[in-house]
Design a protein around this motif. Structure first.
Motif, PDB file in Angstrom:
ATOM      1  N   HIS A   1      -6.571  13.719 -31.926  1.00  0.00           N
ATOM      2  CA  HIS A   1      -5.840  12.439 -31.263  1.00  0.00           C
ATOM      3  C   HIS A   1      -6.890  11.416 -30.556  1.00  0.00           C
ATOM      4  CE1 HIS A   1      -2.269  13.160 -34.207  1.00  0.00           C
ATOM      5  NE2 HIS A   1      -2.295  14.337 -34.230  1.00  0.00           N
ATOM      6  N   LYS A   2      -6.430   9.866 -30.351  1.00  0.00           N
ATOM      7  CA  LYS A   2      -7.575   9.830 -28.989  1.00  0.00           C
ATOM      8  C   LYS A   2      -5.979  10.175 -28.051  1.00  0.00           C
ATOM      9  CE  LYS A   2      -8.712   5.714 -30.187  1.00  0.00           C
ATOM     10  NZ  LYS A   2      -8.859   3.706 -30.470  1.00  0.00           N
ATOM     11  N   CYS A   3      -7.234  10.973 -27.206  1.00  0.00           N
ATOM     12  CA  CYS A   3      -6.491  10.558 -26.008  1.00  0.00           C
ATOM     13  C   CYS A   3      -7.627  10.254 -24.751  1.00  0.00           C
ATOM     14  CB  CYS A   3      -6.690  12.034 -25.849  1.00  0.00           C
ATOM     15  SG  CYS A   3      -5.928  13.934 -26.840  1.00  0.00           S
ATOM     16  N   ALA A   4      -6.406  10.472 -23.656  1.00  0.00           N
ATOM     17  CA  ALA A   4      -6.905  10.036 -21.942  1.00  0.00           C
ATOM     18  C   ALA A   4      -6.361  10.786 -21.182  1.00  0.00           C
ATOM     19  CB  ALA A   4      -6.777   8.997 -22.167  1.00  0.00           C
ATOM     20  N   GLU A   5      -7.633  11.110 -20.250  1.00  0.00           N
ATOM     21  CA  GLU A   5      -6.933  12.167 -19.189  1.00  0.00           C
ATOM     22  C   GLU A   5      -6.662  11.033 -17.758  1.00  0.00           C
ATOM     23  OE1 GLU A   5      -6.991  15.594 -16.243  1.00  0.00           O
ATOM     24  OE2 GLU A   5      -8.804  15.316 -17.690  1.00  0.00           O
ATOM     25  N   ILE A   6      -5.559  11.066 -16.797  1.00  0.00           N
ATOM     26  CA  ILE A   6      -5.391  10.351 -16.013  1.00  0.00           C
ATOM     27  C   ILE A   6      -5.345  11.360 -14.530  1.00  0.00           C
ATOM     28  CG2 ILE A   6      -4.501   8.285 -16.578  1.00  0.00           C
ATOM     29  CD1 ILE A   6      -1.591   9.666 -15.451  1.00  0.00           C
ATOM     30  N   GLY A   7      -5.702  11.206 -13.483  1.00  0.00           N
ATOM     31  CA  GLY A   7      -5.809  11.968 -12.588  1.00  0.00           C
ATOM     32  C   GLY A   7      -7.013  11.341 -11.117  1.00  0.00           C
ATOM     33  N   GLU A   8      -7.938  12.662 -10.465  1.00  0.00           N
ATOM     34  CA  GLU A   8      -7.626  13.018  -9.013  1.00  0.00           C
ATOM     35  C   GLU A   8      -8.010  11.761  -7.937  1.00  0.00           C
ATOM     36  OE1 GLU A   8     -12.285  14.236  -9.834  1.00  0.00           O
ATOM     37  OE2 GLU A   8     -11.745  16.160 -11.124  1.00  0.00           O
ATOM     38  N   CYS A   9      -6.861  10.953  -8.065  1.00  0.00           N
ATOM     39  CA  CYS A   9      -5.957   9.898  -7.749  1.00  0.00           C
ATOM     40  C   CYS A   9      -5.669  10.291  -6.351  1.00  0.00           C
ATOM     41  CB  CYS A   9      -5.804   8.695  -8.342  1.00  0.00           C
ATOM     42  SG  CYS A   9      -5.437   7.255  -8.075  1.00  0.00           S
ATOM     43  N   MET A  10      -5.795   9.784  -5.001  1.00  0.00           N
ATOM     44  CA  MET A  10      -5.040   9.808  -4.495  1.00  0.00           C
ATOM     45  C   MET A  10      -4.959   8.683  -3.409  1.00  0.00           C
ATOM     46  SD  MET A  10      -7.130  13.328  -2.826  1.00  0.00           S
ATOM     47  CE  MET A  10      -5.873  13.788  -1.783  1.00  0.00           C
ATOM     48  N   VAL A  11      -3.605   8.824  -2.280  1.00  0.00           N
ATOM     49  CA  VAL A  11      -2.970   7.853  -2.082  1.00  0.00           C
ATOM     50  C   VAL A  11      -3.730   7.649  -0.695  1.00  0.00           C
ATOM     51  CG1 VAL A  11      -1.162   6.742  -1.061  1.00  0.00           C
ATOM     52  CG2 VAL A  11      -1.207   6.931  -3.807  1.00  0.00           C
ATOM     53  N   LEU A  12      -3.563   7.042   0.281  1.00  0.00           N
ATOM     54  CA  LEU A  12      -3.849   7.332   1.580  1.00  0.00           C
ATOM     55  C   LEU A  12      -2.652   7.324   1.847  1.00  0.00           C
ATOM     56  CD1 LEU A  12      -5.944   4.126   2.385  1.00  0.00           C
ATOM     57  CD2 LEU A  12      -6.774   6.271   2.963  1.00  0.00           C
ATOM     58  N   PRO A  13      -2.564   8.493   3.480  1.00  0.00           N
ATOM     59  CA  PRO A  13      -1.626   8.667   4.219  1.00  0.00           C
ATOM     60  C   PRO A  13      -0.361   7.846   4.348  1.00  0.00           C
ATOM     61  CG  PRO A  13      -3.210  10.626   4.699  1.00  0.00           C
ATOM     62  CD  PRO A  13      -3.990   9.302   3.687  1.00  0.00           C
ATOM     63  N   SER A  14      -1.099   6.537   5.054  1.00  0.00           N
ATOM     64  CA  SER A  14      -0.648   5.547   5.726  1.00  0.00           C
ATOM     65  C   SER A  14       0.327   4.851   4.703  1.00  0.00           C
ATOM     66  CB  SER A  14      -1.353   5.004   6.287  1.00  0.00           C
ATOM     67  OG  SER A  14      -2.273   4.057   5.669  1.00  0.00           O
ATOM     68  N   HIS A  15       0.161   4.540   2.982  1.00  0.00           N
ATOM     69  CA  HIS A  15       0.446   4.233   2.174  1.00  0.00           C
ATOM     70  C   HIS A  15       1.544   4.759   0.864  1.00  0.00           C
ATOM     71  CE1 HIS A  15      -2.535   1.743   3.260  1.00  0.00           C
ATOM     72  NE2 HIS A  15      -2.414   0.240   3.279  1.00  0.00           N
ATOM     73  N   ARG A  16       1.735   5.939   1.799  1.00  0.00           N
ATOM     74  CA  ARG A  16       2.833   6.808   0.339  1.00  0.00           C
ATOM     75  C   ARG A  16       4.094   6.330   1.114  1.00  0.00           C
ATOM     76  NH1 ARG A  16      -0.950  12.420   2.167  1.00  0.00           N
ATOM     77  NH2 ARG A  16      -2.818  11.661   0.295  1.00  0.00           N
TER      78      ARG A  16
END
Length: 98
Positions: free
Chosen positions: A18-33
């Motif tokens: 089927h039509k698929c997409a992957e999300i990932g390899e994203c990070m939030v800065l420690p100061s904004h977690r």
């Protein structure tokens, strides 16, 4: 990401037809977690994927990254298994959009 990289995962053989997409390899800065920014971003990506006619979304997270795993579950992903990717353990998630 290229979802064809998952072609060696037997649990995804049907999904990858089927039509698929992957999300990932994203990070939030420690100061904004702690502000649910990743959940908000992934919600936007989920909505855009639906708009584009994507049927399934894939995601991975390190098993010890509690926040990433929890965020994916909150969004509606289902954990399939833990496997090794690029030499690191990863939890594999899938979510049907349609």
């Amino acid at each position: 990401h290229d979802v064809r990289a998952y072609s060696n995962q037997p649990e995804l053989q049907e999904t990858l037809l089927h039509k698929c997409a992957e999300i990932g390899e994203c990070m939030v800065l420690p100061s904004h977690r702690g502000q649910s920014l990743m959940l908000k971003l992934n919600t936007l990506l989920k909505n855009e994927a639906k708009r584009m006619g994507i049927e399934y979304m894939l995601a991975t997270a390190h098993p010890e990254n509690t926040y990433s795993n929890h965020s994916l579950l909150q969004l509606g992903f289902i954990r399939i298994k833990t496997f090794t990717r690029c030499g690191l353990p990863r939890n594999l998630y899938v979510m049907r959009l349609s």
